[in-house]
Structures are given as structure tokens and as C-alpha cells.
Design a protein around this motif. Sequence first.
Motif, PDB file in Angstrom:
ATOM      1  N   VAL A  31       0.862  -1.171   0.000  1.00  0.00           N
ATOM      2  CA  VAL A  31       0.000   0.000   0.000  1.00  0.00           C
ATOM      3  C   VAL A  31       0.903   1.227   0.000  1.00  0.00           C
ATOM      4  CG1 VAL A  31      -1.898  -1.144   1.200  1.00  0.00           C
ATOM      5  CG2 VAL A  31      -0.223   0.146   2.528  1.00  0.00           C
ATOM      6  N   VAL A  32       0.416   2.318  -0.542  1.00  0.00           N
ATOM      7  CA  VAL A  32       1.141   3.583  -0.521  1.00  0.00           C
ATOM      8  C   VAL A  32       0.420   4.479   0.476  1.00  0.00           C
ATOM      9  CG1 VAL A  32       1.886   5.591  -1.858  1.00  0.00           C
ATOM     10  CG2 VAL A  32       1.835   3.324  -2.935  1.00  0.00           C
ATOM     11  N   VAL A  33       1.191   5.031   1.403  1.00  0.00           N
ATOM     12  CA  VAL A  33       0.634   5.829   2.486  1.00  0.00           C
ATOM     13  C   VAL A  33       1.206   7.233   2.425  1.00  0.00           C
ATOM     14  CG1 VAL A  33       0.499   6.090   4.996  1.00  0.00           C
ATOM     15  CG2 VAL A  33       0.347   3.806   3.970  1.00  0.00           C
ATOM     16  N   LYS A  34       0.328   8.216   2.465  1.00  0.00           N
ATOM     17  CA  LYS A  34       0.763   9.609   2.564  1.00  0.00           C
ATOM     18  C   LYS A  34       0.910   9.931   4.049  1.00  0.00           C
ATOM     19  CE  LYS A  34      -0.123  14.290   1.122  1.00  0.00           C
ATOM     20  NZ  LYS A  34      -0.863  15.147   0.222  1.00  0.00           N
ATOM     21  N   THR A  35       2.113  10.274   4.454  1.00  0.00           N
ATOM     22  CA  THR A  35       2.393  10.525   5.860  1.00  0.00           C
ATOM     23  C   THR A  35       1.657  11.768   6.350  1.00  0.00           C
ATOM     24  OG1 THR A  35       4.573   9.514   5.657  1.00  0.00           O
ATOM     25  CG2 THR A  35       4.235  10.993   7.525  1.00  0.00           C
ATOM     26  N   ARG A  36       0.963  11.622   7.450  1.00  0.00           N
ATOM     27  CA  ARG A  36       0.322  12.756   8.127  1.00  0.00           C
ATOM     28  C   ARG A  36       1.157  13.165   9.336  1.00  0.00           C
ATOM     29  NH1 ARG A  36      -2.603  14.642   4.233  1.00  0.00           N
ATOM     30  NH2 ARG A  36      -4.306  13.311   3.595  1.00  0.00           N
ATOM     31  N   TYR A  37       1.681  12.167  10.047  1.00  0.00           N
ATOM     32  CA  TYR A  37       2.509  12.417  11.225  1.00  0.00           C
ATOM     33  C   TYR A  37       3.677  11.442  11.207  1.00  0.00           C
ATOM     34  CZ  TYR A  37      -1.719  14.741  12.772  1.00  0.00           C
ATOM     35  OH  TYR A  37      -2.815  15.559  12.836  1.00  0.00           O
ATOM     36  N   SER A  38       4.863  11.953  11.401  1.00  0.00           N
ATOM     37  CA  SER A  38       6.047  11.124  11.524  1.00  0.00           C
ATOM     38  C   SER A  38       6.388  11.032  12.999  1.00  0.00           C
ATOM     39  CB  SER A  38       7.217  11.737  10.752  1.00  0.00           C
ATOM     40  OG  SER A  38       8.357  10.934  10.907  1.00  0.00           O
ATOM     41  N   LEU A  39       6.560   9.829  13.488  1.00  0.00           N
ATOM     42  CA  LEU A  39       6.837   9.617  14.903  1.00  0.00           C
ATOM     43  C   LEU A  39       8.346   9.562  15.090  1.00  0.00           C
ATOM     44  CD1 LEU A  39       4.092   6.913  15.276  1.00  0.00           C
ATOM     45  CD2 LEU A  39       3.902   9.327  15.848  1.00  0.00           C
ATOM     46  N   VAL A  40       8.923  10.694  15.392  1.00  0.00           N
ATOM     47  CA  VAL A  40      10.368  10.807  15.537  1.00  0.00           C
ATOM     48  C   VAL A  40      10.718  10.809  17.017  1.00  0.00           C
ATOM     49  CG1 VAL A  40      12.359  12.288  15.121  1.00  0.00           C
ATOM     50  CG2 VAL A  40      10.608  12.047  13.362  1.00  0.00           C
ATOM     51  N   SER A  41      11.618   9.928  17.402  1.00  0.00           N
ATOM     52  CA  SER A  41      12.115   9.883  18.770  1.00  0.00           C
ATOM     53  C   SER A  41      13.321  10.804  18.867  1.00  0.00           C
ATOM     54  CB  SER A  41      12.514   8.455  19.132  1.00  0.00           C
ATOM     55  OG  SER A  41      13.344   8.461  20.273  1.00  0.00           O
ATOM     56  N   THR A  42      13.207  11.845  19.645  1.00  0.00           N
ATOM     57  CA  THR A  42      14.323  12.785  19.731  1.00  0.00           C
ATOM     58  C   THR A  42      15.575  12.134  20.293  1.00  0.00           C
ATOM     59  OG1 THR A  42      13.509  13.549  21.880  1.00  0.00           O
ATOM     60  CG2 THR A  42      12.861  14.813  19.929  1.00  0.00           C
ATOM     61  N   GLY A  43      15.443  11.174  21.171  1.00  0.00           N
ATOM     62  CA  GLY A  43      16.623  10.497  21.700  1.00  0.00           C
ATOM     63  C   GLY A  43      17.288   9.621  20.664  1.00  0.00           C
ATOM     64  N   THR A  44      16.511   8.745  20.016  1.00  0.00           N
ATOM     65  CA  THR A  44      17.070   7.825  19.029  1.00  0.00           C
ATOM     66  C   THR A  44      17.629   8.573  17.831  1.00  0.00           C
ATOM     67  OG1 THR A  44      15.513   6.105  19.696  1.00  0.00           O
ATOM     68  CG2 THR A  44      16.559   5.856  17.534  1.00  0.00           C
ATOM     69  N   GLU A  45      16.833   9.444  17.231  1.00  0.00           N
ATOM     70  CA  GLU A  45      17.299  10.165  16.051  1.00  0.00           C
ATOM     71  C   GLU A  45      18.485  11.069  16.359  1.00  0.00           C
ATOM     72  OE1 GLU A  45      14.326   8.061  14.276  1.00  0.00           O
ATOM     73  OE2 GLU A  45      14.091   9.155  16.124  1.00  0.00           O
ATOM     74  N   LEU A  46      18.505  11.682  17.535  1.00  0.00           N
ATOM     75  CA  LEU A  46      19.642  12.519  17.920  1.00  0.00           C
ATOM     76  C   LEU A  46      20.925  11.680  17.989  1.00  0.00           C
ATOM     77  CD1 LEU A  46      20.650  15.304  18.755  1.00  0.00           C
ATOM     78  CD2 LEU A  46      20.092  14.703  21.123  1.00  0.00           C
TER      79      LEU A  46
END
Length: 111
Positions: A31-46
Motif C-alpha cells: 500500500v502507498v501511504v501519505k504521511t500525516r505524522y512522523s513519529l520521531v524519537s528525539t533520543g534515538t534520532e539525535l
Amino acid sequence: MERTLEAIVFPRPGEVKIGTFALPPCGPEEVVVKTRYSLVSTGTELRIWAGHYGAADKFPLIPGYSLVGEIVEVGEKITGFAVGDLVSGRNPLPVPGIQQYWGRRPPTTAI
């Protein structure tokens, strides 16, 4: 029809930008999904942005591992989902031309 997505990109440790990437066609079991909200973890991504968690040799990369979005296309073998459904998930499919890191991303292709 060619589709593109915009995504956060870490070109190298300590740097961030927005990149534009082409999406492959929707496969029969995708399926192709248009992102409405990205769940970004500030700790992990940092930490990944700084080159930790095994990311040092993965740059450039798209960080993140979860999203909430709307289905905009359904593959012919998919049942139980329809265009317009709201879903959350991770993306196991790669974005051509760039590495994805931390779980690879939703049972979807995000646009």
C-alpha cells in the motif's frame, strides 16, 4: 504516474536537510501511504544523527521508523485496507538512492 516523497535526511553526522526522492510503483502486495505524522524519537534520532547506534557508516540516511498516514493506493492483492484508511506502521521498503536507518520503515511506502 511518477511520485516523489520529501524526507528528513542526515547527509553526514551532525547535518540535516530535506531531500526529495522518487518512489517505485505500488506493488501488488503493498500500500502507498501519505504521511500525516512522523513519529520521531528525539533520543534515538539525535544519537543516530551523531553517528551512534551503528549509524557511522550509513550516511547519508533517512532516519525514523514509524508514521501515521492515509492510504492513497492499494496493491491488487491487498485485502482489508482501502484508499482513505488511516494507518500507522513501519516501512520495510527502501527508498531508492538512500539508506534508511533504524528499522527500515512501515508495511507501506510513504509519500
